[in-house]
Write an enzyme that holds these catalytic residues in place. Structure first.
Site, PDB file in Angstrom:
ATOM      1  N   GLU A  96      -6.163   4.329  -2.873  1.00 20.80           N
ATOM      2  CA  GLU A  96      -6.950   4.051  -3.570  1.00 20.80           C
ATOM      3  C   GLU A  96      -8.095   3.145  -3.363  1.00 20.80           C
ATOM      4  O   GLU A  96      -9.173   3.077  -3.733  1.00 20.80           O
ATOM      5  CB  GLU A  96      -6.338   3.222  -4.900  1.00 20.80           C
ATOM      6  CG  GLU A  96      -5.339   4.203  -5.692  1.00 20.80           C
ATOM      7  CD  GLU A  96      -4.222   3.268  -6.609  1.00 20.80           C
ATOM      8  OE1 GLU A  96      -4.312   1.987  -6.808  1.00 20.80           O
ATOM      9  OE2 GLU A  96      -3.718   3.924  -7.415  1.00 20.80           O
ATOM     10  N   HIS A 101      -5.012  -0.600   4.837  1.00 19.35           N
ATOM     11  CA  HIS A 101      -4.151  -1.706   4.537  1.00 19.35           C
ATOM     12  C   HIS A 101      -2.782  -1.133   4.706  1.00 19.35           C
ATOM     13  O   HIS A 101      -2.413  -0.129   4.240  1.00 19.35           O
ATOM     14  CB  HIS A 101      -4.414  -2.310   2.748  1.00 19.35           C
ATOM     15  CG  HIS A 101      -4.268  -1.172   2.166  1.00 19.35           C
ATOM     16  ND1 HIS A 101      -5.772  -0.324   1.725  1.00 19.35           N
ATOM     17  CD2 HIS A 101      -3.224  -0.681   1.143  1.00 19.35           C
ATOM     18  CE1 HIS A 101      -5.110   0.395   0.814  1.00 19.35           C
ATOM     19  NE2 HIS A 101      -3.976   0.210   0.353  1.00 19.35           N
ATOM     20  N   HIS A 103       0.969  -1.554   3.639  1.00 14.46           N
ATOM     21  CA  HIS A 103       1.867  -2.130   2.619  1.00 14.46           C
ATOM     22  C   HIS A 103       3.265  -2.390   3.354  1.00 14.46           C
ATOM     23  O   HIS A 103       3.861  -1.678   3.744  1.00 14.46           O
ATOM     24  CB  HIS A 103       2.013  -0.850   1.511  1.00 14.46           C
ATOM     25  CG  HIS A 103       1.155  -0.480   0.735  1.00 14.46           C
ATOM     26  ND1 HIS A 103       1.013  -0.701  -0.798  1.00 14.46           N
ATOM     27  CD2 HIS A 103       0.153   0.422   0.847  1.00 14.46           C
ATOM     28  CE1 HIS A 103      -0.020  -0.182  -1.002  1.00 14.46           C
ATOM     29  NE2 HIS A 103      -0.677   0.450  -0.341  1.00 14.46           N
TER      30      HIS A 103
HETATM   31  P1  AMP Z   1      -3.361   2.298  -2.024  1.00 20.48           P
HETATM   32  O1  AMP Z   1      -2.842   2.990  -3.257  1.00 20.48           O
HETATM   33  O2  AMP Z   1      -2.623   2.335  -0.809  1.00 20.48           O
HETATM   34  O3  AMP Z   1      -4.842   2.266  -1.536  1.00 20.48           O
HETATM   35  O4  AMP Z   1      -3.091   0.951  -2.444  1.00 20.48           O
HETATM   36  C1  AMP Z   1      -3.891  -0.081  -3.168  1.00 20.48           C
HETATM   37  C2  AMP Z   1      -3.147  -1.299  -3.184  1.00 20.48           C
HETATM   38  O5  AMP Z   1      -3.976  -2.375  -3.627  1.00 20.48           O
HETATM   39  C3  AMP Z   1      -2.403  -1.125  -4.679  1.00 20.48           C
HETATM   40  O6  AMP Z   1      -0.757  -1.248  -4.612  1.00 20.48           O
HETATM   41  C4  AMP Z   1      -2.861  -2.211  -5.692  1.00 20.48           C
HETATM   42  O7  AMP Z   1      -1.929  -2.935  -6.398  1.00 20.48           O
HETATM   43  C5  AMP Z   1      -3.455  -3.235  -4.799  1.00 20.48           C
HETATM   44  N1  AMP Z   1      -4.719  -3.943  -5.232  1.00 20.48           N
HETATM   45  C6  AMP Z   1      -5.428  -3.638  -5.941  1.00 20.48           C
HETATM   46  N2  AMP Z   1      -6.189  -4.592  -6.451  1.00 20.48           N
HETATM   47  C7  AMP Z   1      -5.732  -5.779  -5.582  1.00 20.48           C
HETATM   48  C8  AMP Z   1      -5.947  -7.399  -5.592  1.00 20.48           C
HETATM   49  N3  AMP Z   1      -7.105  -7.780  -6.200  1.00 20.48           N
HETATM   50  N4  AMP Z   1      -5.065  -8.028  -5.014  1.00 20.48           N
HETATM   51  C9  AMP Z   1      -3.976  -7.505  -4.332  1.00 20.48           C
HETATM   52  N5  AMP Z   1      -3.821  -6.216  -4.520  1.00 20.48           N
HETATM   53  C10 AMP Z   1      -4.552  -5.070  -4.943  1.00 20.48           C
END
Ligand code: AMP
Length: 116
Positions: A96, A101, A103
């Protein structure tokens, strides 16, 4: 820095986050929507869209990212019981946020790697 990028803005301090670890080149902060008792996102400060772009452009920074994730795992007490470190990459993985990043997930048994 990409001013349209959420994680660039967190790295710049423009958007608040609960930071648990930082170095000159990396930042780690708690996921706003955690899916485990420990759910930390580990990013390079520099913008790279995904782990492939990072590894191709700057392998040294990729190593920094891995070292930062390991340091957070130790600091969060995850080393003994184990943890998961994953990089969603592209559409099939449901990425997303297009700033690479890792996890870092742990604090309970995490179950099978993929949803059935
Ligand atoms: P991905 O689907 O691997 O791109 O994960 C994006 C992640 O970013 C998701 O797990 C969201 O919960 C996390 N996320 C989105 N906005 C924020 C934020 N402002 N602070 C911390 N985590 C976030």
């Amino acid at each position: 820095m990409d001013t349209d990028c959420l994680f660039c803005r967190i790295a710049a301090g423009e958007i608040p986050a609960t930071v648990v670890h930082e170095t000159d080149t990396t930042l780690a902060f708690r996921n706003i929507n955690p899916e485990a008792p420990v759910h930390v996102l580990v990013i390079p400060r520099a913008h790279h869209a995904d782990v492939v772009a990072l590894a191709q452009a700057d392998p040294g920074l990729a190593a920094d990212l891995l070292a930062a994730a390991a340091a957070v795992a130790e600091a969060e007490g995850l080393r003994g019981d184990g943890f998961r470190l994953l990089f969603n990459t592209g559409g099939y993985a449901g990425q997303e946020v297009f700033h690479v990043h890792g996890h870092l997930l742990g604090g309970r048994p995490l179950g099978p790697m993929l949803a059935r």
